[in-house]
Design a protein around this motif. Sequence first.
Motif, PDB file in Angstrom:
ATOM      1  N   THR A  96       0.859  -1.186   0.000  1.00  0.00           N
ATOM      2  CA  THR A  96       0.000   0.000   0.000  1.00  0.00           C
ATOM      3  C   THR A  96       0.895   1.234   0.000  1.00  0.00           C
ATOM      4  O   THR A  96       2.117   1.139   0.073  1.00  0.00           O
ATOM      5  CB  THR A  96      -0.916   0.031   1.235  1.00  0.00           C
ATOM      6  OG1 THR A  96      -0.113   0.234   2.412  1.00  0.00           O
ATOM      7  CG2 THR A  96      -1.708  -1.274   1.374  1.00  0.00           C
ATOM      8  N   ASP A  97       0.262   2.404  -0.037  1.00  0.00           N
ATOM      9  CA  ASP A  97       1.034   3.637   0.022  1.00  0.00           C
ATOM     10  C   ASP A  97       1.747   3.799   1.362  1.00  0.00           C
ATOM     11  O   ASP A  97       2.711   4.569   1.470  1.00  0.00           O
ATOM     12  CB  ASP A  97       0.126   4.844  -0.231  1.00  0.00           C
ATOM     13  CG  ASP A  97      -0.371   4.907  -1.672  1.00  0.00           C
ATOM     14  OD1 ASP A  97       0.236   4.238  -2.536  1.00  0.00           O
ATOM     15  OD2 ASP A  97      -1.370   5.608  -1.919  1.00  0.00           O
ATOM     16  N   ASP A  98       1.274   3.095   2.383  1.00  0.00           N
ATOM     17  CA  ASP A  98       1.893   3.182   3.713  1.00  0.00           C
ATOM     18  C   ASP A  98       3.110   2.282   3.862  1.00  0.00           C
ATOM     19  O   ASP A  98       3.845   2.402   4.850  1.00  0.00           O
ATOM     20  CB  ASP A  98       0.871   2.813   4.798  1.00  0.00           C
ATOM     21  CG  ASP A  98      -0.232   3.852   4.913  1.00  0.00           C
ATOM     22  OD1 ASP A  98       0.027   5.034   4.625  1.00  0.00           O
ATOM     23  OD2 ASP A  98      -1.365   3.470   5.273  1.00  0.00           O
TER      24      ASP A  98
ATOM     25  N   ALA B 200       2.576  -4.941  -7.979  1.00  0.00           N
ATOM     26  CA  ALA B 200       2.234  -4.089  -6.837  1.00  0.00           C
ATOM     27  C   ALA B 200       3.364  -3.123  -6.498  1.00  0.00           C
ATOM     28  O   ALA B 200       3.121  -2.014  -6.001  1.00  0.00           O
ATOM     29  CB  ALA B 200       1.912  -4.952  -5.621  1.00  0.00           C
ATOM     30  N   ALA B 201       4.609  -3.539  -6.755  1.00  0.00           N
ATOM     31  CA  ALA B 201       5.756  -2.682  -6.428  1.00  0.00           C
ATOM     32  C   ALA B 201       6.197  -1.818  -7.597  1.00  0.00           C
ATOM     33  O   ALA B 201       6.982  -0.874  -7.416  1.00  0.00           O
ATOM     34  CB  ALA B 201       6.926  -3.545  -5.964  1.00  0.00           C
ATOM     35  N   ALA B 202       5.706  -2.135  -8.786  1.00  0.00           N
ATOM     36  CA  ALA B 202       6.136  -1.425  -9.997  1.00  0.00           C
ATOM     37  C   ALA B 202       5.785   0.058  -9.906  1.00  0.00           C
ATOM     38  O   ALA B 202       4.690   0.438  -9.483  1.00  0.00           O
ATOM     39  CB  ALA B 202       5.482  -2.045 -11.226  1.00  0.00           C
TER      40      ALA B 202
ATOM     41  N   SER C 117       2.789 -10.823  11.450  1.00  0.00           N
ATOM     42  CA  SER C 117       3.255 -10.126  10.256  1.00  0.00           C
ATOM     43  C   SER C 117       4.333  -9.118  10.622  1.00  0.00           C
ATOM     44  O   SER C 117       4.580  -8.847  11.803  1.00  0.00           O
ATOM     45  CB  SER C 117       2.088  -9.399   9.566  1.00  0.00           C
ATOM     46  OG  SER C 117       1.524  -8.428  10.428  1.00  0.00           O
ATOM     47  N   VAL C 118       4.949  -8.573   9.587  1.00  0.00           N
ATOM     48  CA  VAL C 118       5.929  -7.498   9.749  1.00  0.00           C
ATOM     49  C   VAL C 118       5.572  -6.385   8.778  1.00  0.00           C
ATOM     50  O   VAL C 118       5.346  -6.628   7.585  1.00  0.00           O
ATOM     51  CB  VAL C 118       7.367  -7.984   9.480  1.00  0.00           C
ATOM     52  CG1 VAL C 118       8.347  -6.810   9.537  1.00  0.00           C
ATOM     53  CG2 VAL C 118       7.772  -9.058  10.476  1.00  0.00           C
ATOM     54  N   HIS C 119       5.531  -5.153   9.290  1.00  0.00           N
ATOM     55  CA  HIS C 119       5.231  -3.989   8.453  1.00  0.00           C
ATOM     56  C   HIS C 119       6.511  -3.220   8.186  1.00  0.00           C
ATOM     57  O   HIS C 119       7.249  -2.855   9.108  1.00  0.00           O
ATOM     58  CB  HIS C 119       4.218  -3.064   9.126  1.00  0.00           C
ATOM     59  CG  HIS C 119       3.903  -1.826   8.330  1.00  0.00           C
ATOM     60  ND1 HIS C 119       3.128  -1.858   7.186  1.00  0.00           N
ATOM     61  CD2 HIS C 119       4.285  -0.535   8.493  1.00  0.00           C
ATOM     62  CE1 HIS C 119       3.023  -0.639   6.691  1.00  0.00           C
ATOM     63  NE2 HIS C 119       3.718   0.182   7.455  1.00  0.00           N
ATOM     64  N   LEU C 120       6.797  -2.962   6.898  1.00  0.00           N
ATOM     65  CA  LEU C 120       7.929  -2.147   6.484  1.00  0.00           C
ATOM     66  C   LEU C 120       7.380  -0.796   6.035  1.00  0.00           C
ATOM     67  O   LEU C 120       6.639  -0.725   5.041  1.00  0.00           O
ATOM     68  CB  LEU C 120       8.689  -2.812   5.333  1.00  0.00           C
ATOM     69  CG  LEU C 120       9.140  -4.261   5.564  1.00  0.00           C
ATOM     70  CD1 LEU C 120       9.831  -4.807   4.313  1.00  0.00           C
ATOM     71  CD2 LEU C 120      10.063  -4.353   6.772  1.00  0.00           C
ATOM     72  N   PRO C 121       7.700   0.290   6.730  1.00  0.00           N
ATOM     73  CA  PRO C 121       7.077   1.584   6.422  1.00  0.00           C
ATOM     74  C   PRO C 121       7.590   2.195   5.123  1.00  0.00           C
ATOM     75  O   PRO C 121       8.758   2.034   4.743  1.00  0.00           O
ATOM     76  CB  PRO C 121       7.474   2.452   7.626  1.00  0.00           C
ATOM     77  CG  PRO C 121       8.750   1.844   8.125  1.00  0.00           C
ATOM     78  CD  PRO C 121       8.610   0.363   7.886  1.00  0.00           C
ATOM     79  N   ALA C 122       6.716   2.921   4.452  1.00  0.00           N
ATOM     80  CA  ALA C 122       7.072   3.568   3.192  1.00  0.00           C
ATOM     81  C   ALA C 122       8.202   4.569   3.384  1.00  0.00           C
ATOM     82  O   ALA C 122       9.033   4.761   2.483  1.00  0.00           O
ATOM     83  CB  ALA C 122       5.845   4.256   2.599  1.00  0.00           C
ATOM     84  N   SER C 123       8.263   5.215   4.550  1.00  0.00           N
ATOM     85  CA  SER C 123       9.309   6.205   4.793  1.00  0.00           C
ATOM     86  C   SER C 123      10.693   5.587   4.735  1.00  0.00           C
ATOM     87  O   SER C 123      11.644   6.194   4.220  1.00  0.00           O
ATOM     88  CB  SER C 123       9.093   6.871   6.161  1.00  0.00           C
ATOM     89  OG  SER C 123       9.048   5.891   7.198  1.00  0.00           O
ATOM     90  N   ALA C 124      10.842   4.360   5.256  1.00  0.00           N
ATOM     91  CA  ALA C 124      12.129   3.671   5.203  1.00  0.00           C
ATOM     92  C   ALA C 124      12.397   3.128   3.803  1.00  0.00           C
ATOM     93  O   ALA C 124      13.526   3.190   3.298  1.00  0.00           O
ATOM     94  CB  ALA C 124      12.165   2.540   6.221  1.00  0.00           C
TER      95      ALA C 124
END
Length: 309
Positions: free
Chosen positions: A61-63, A84-86, A173-180
């Motif tokens: 997602t955008d997040d 999805a990542a493209a 689960s593990v969330h990887l933030p968009a900022s990183a």
Amino acid sequence: MDMNTIEAVVRTTDPAQWRDGDAWLAGGTVLFSYGSYAFGPRPLTRLLDLGEAGWTPVTVTDDGIELAATCTIAELYNLPASPAAAGRSWPGLDLVRACCDSFVASFKIWNMSTVGGNLCTSLPAGPIISLCAGLDGTATILGPGGTSRRVPVADFITGDATNCLAPGELLRSVHLPASALASRVAFRRLSLSNLGRSGALLIGRLDGGASLVLTVTAATKRPVQLRFDGVPDADRLAAALDDAIPAELYHDDIHGLPAWRRDMAYRLAEEIRAELAVPEGTPGLAVSGDFWPPRSATPPGSTALSKGA
């Protein structure tokens, strides 16, 4: 494969069903290798099977990116090339395949081992630990009674093969933030033998194009993360490593003595600092180890080998 004490396999994702003598089963590549007595003096008697959990392996997602604990390494490896990542400006995706390659494992392992299994086994050389900690991943943990909590992956691992999970808790689960993910990144890995187990694996990240975040794994018993307001000079970086990593925190096993791991951690940290201190693509930078810089295509004359095949 010494699992002859197992009396039942229960298909469930509910921590309330956990009892003494149970173990959560995802890919099972480590569990079946270790055997029934690997987790204490009492043998395992039941396996709580997550194989039919039905969790979506990867959600973009955008997040940011949500990785299910049951996401296989093969599924994770395919993420950077997925629709999805493209089109997303996430340089952090370059770390995905570098960390997956650090397994140096067979296609059978790639298709069975899971993101959650690598974190919960909590070995210093776990490359998915490196990936998730380096990208400020946050783990969601389910507990009995419908409880849940969130823990930074850098804090999830507490030592060599130890973590913060309480009996019965389940990594969801593990969330990887968009900022990183949006940060410029650098990766270094070394082992004592060609394509051997990681003796030192470091990830650098340039947050906001200015602030250096350095994550040290494999060389240490647990992840160690250093944060700087800008990009430090070499002396300041070395001093920060001195303060952050006491001698007893360096790992010691057949894959590398503590003194060697310490030397390599300092060497790779300086290479990362130098790489992120100059404009991207600057020629002449030292690059130790393997799997970096990322390759966008198979070199001419070589044969591509699909890890997910």
